[in-house]
Design a protein around this motif. Sequence first.
Motif, short mmCIF file in Angstrom:
data_model
loop_
_atom_site.label_atom_id
_atom_site.label_comp_id
_atom_site.label_asym_id
_atom_site.label_seq_id
_atom_site.Cartn_x
_atom_site.Cartn_y
_atom_site.Cartn_z
N GLY A 87 -27.38 68.03 -16.04
CA GLY A 87 -28.15 66.98 -15.37
C GLY A 87 -29.31 66.47 -16.20
N THR A 88 -29.01 65.93 -17.37
CA THR A 88 -30.09 65.37 -18.19
C THR A 88 -30.51 64.03 -17.61
OG1 THR A 88 -28.53 64.20 -19.60
CG2 THR A 88 -29.13 66.41 -20.29
N ILE A 89 -31.69 63.59 -17.96
CA ILE A 89 -32.18 62.31 -17.42
C ILE A 89 -31.24 61.18 -17.83
CG2 ILE A 89 -34.09 60.64 -17.56
CD1 ILE A 89 -35.94 63.15 -17.73
N ALA A 90 -30.76 61.24 -19.09
CA ALA A 90 -29.85 60.20 -19.57
C ALA A 90 -28.58 60.14 -18.72
CB ALA A 90 -29.51 60.46 -21.04
N LYS A 91 -28.02 61.33 -18.42
CA LYS A 91 -26.78 61.39 -17.63
C LYS A 91 -27.04 60.90 -16.20
CE LYS A 91 -23.45 63.23 -20.21
NZ LYS A 91 -23.86 62.46 -21.38
N GLY B 241 -24.40 73.52 -20.03
CA GLY B 241 -24.99 72.37 -19.35
C GLY B 241 -26.50 72.52 -19.23
N ALA B 244 -28.04 71.86 -22.45
CA ALA B 244 -28.11 70.41 -22.70
C ALA B 244 -29.35 69.82 -22.02
CB ALA B 244 -26.85 69.72 -22.17
N VAL B 245 -29.63 70.27 -20.80
CA VAL B 245 -30.81 69.77 -20.08
C VAL B 245 -32.09 70.17 -20.83
CG1 VAL B 245 -32.12 69.94 -17.92
CG2 VAL B 245 -29.62 69.87 -17.84
N SER B 248 -32.48 68.11 -23.99
CA SER B 248 -32.83 66.73 -23.65
C SER B 248 -34.29 66.63 -23.21
CB SER B 248 -31.89 66.25 -22.54
OG SER B 248 -32.29 65.00 -22.08
N ASN B 249 -34.71 67.56 -22.35
CA ASN B 249 -36.09 67.53 -21.85
C ASN B 249 -37.11 67.84 -22.92
OD1 ASN B 249 -35.17 66.92 -19.34
ND2 ASN B 249 -35.41 68.97 -18.50
N GLU B 254 -29.72 64.60 -27.15
CA GLU B 254 -28.63 64.54 -26.17
C GLU B 254 -27.36 65.11 -26.79
OE1 GLU B 254 -29.17 63.54 -23.09
OE2 GLU B 254 -31.23 62.89 -23.50
#
Lengths: 135, 292
Positions: A87-91, B241, B244-245, B248-249, B254
């Motif tokens: 759940g990244t911001i981009a996604k 996953g 990945a978060v 990204s944060n 990404e």
Amino acid sequence: MYSGLKVLLCDDSLMIIKKMGDMLRSLGVGVVQTALDGEQAVRLFKLSKPDCVFLDQVMPNKTGLEALKEIISYHSDAIVFMLSSMGTIAKRDEAERLGARGFLQKPVSADDIKTVLELVIAELEDKTGKDLFKE
Amino acid sequence: MLTQLFGNYLLKQHLVSPSHLIEALRESSSTRVKLGVLAIDAGLMTPDQVDEIHELQRIMDKRIGDLMVEKGYLSPEQIATLLKSQKSGHLILGQALIDNGHMTTAQFADAIRQFKLDNNITDDDFYDVKDELTEKMLGRFYKLNGSVAGEEHLVEYVSLLFKNLIRFVGDDFVPNKIEKLDTTASGAKQRIRHGLSAITIIDADENTMVEFASRFSNESLSMNDDYTKACISEFLNLHNGLFAVKLSNNEGLEIELEPQKYYEQMDLSGLGNLYVFPVNFTFGNVNFIVAM
């Protein structure tokens, strides 16, 4: 109160299908349909027009976002929630831009699902102007 | 996470045997840390003083805390503060080893003091473990100093992995270092691409997979069937996953994940640089492998 709902649950993990399927059924959802990849999800959506769709992101034969795009282009009012550990911001932004109503970060709890089902019912009742699901 | 690293420290210093450590980890959930261990850990009492109090308690029908206050070793306020740290993992582990007779109070006191010194950590670090500290310690533990491209992300990856293991599977494990790597593996695999390129693998024997999956799914599974394999694969997918978060944060990096898959046998040769992070759970050993 969810017995009138038809939900399509799509995830390539048997574990999520079982766990979330159990949660949906124990909350009283009337019909729970399942798909194991994005392609199946699109096909099942067109066939059965569920009230709401839960779509995993990382899947074979069409990702969740690809399936979302197709579902929305087929039926612009479709109520789709993304379901992912990623759940990244981009996604999240991309899912929202493509027409998803929301994004559930895995691991998902029964409370998360309940909140979503409430939103679905509110939207469906709003659309029809009828008290559809209260028992 | 410091508890697990402390467990490994006890092993590497030959202060306990692997089987005694496993036994203590198993019993940790039912172990209560006694005031003596808490006082030694906080540096408020010496092992000799604690032994003296224990001796006194044998002949006097008094509570241990009252005896410590009477002898002038601790104030009632200090005892109240100490009792708050009773749930601290490394102390529970130490207490279980002492209770089982595998370590003396003095040996434990020495070990914990040396562990803190070697790693330059304070008492507070044990109670409020910061990501940076865990990453620093794991970087040193696995000798990942960032000299090879991508290694800095490996430290973050492993640090988050241990957090997720504690969160979703259990804290009864010690991280280990690989001694000999097989050329094949059996288990779940998932490829990371885009911002980072890596293949991630969970490898273990069948019985270990069944127990791992049982804990992760919160179900009682008995065989390594498709459902068990799906649980193992989903753990890898969930962890990747969440990684990945985090990327990204924290860094605006990404990444994309490919669908996870379970293989009865995977050939590890030709996958590039292999980084193996063995984890010894009380129920079996799991190898987490990252190929970059």
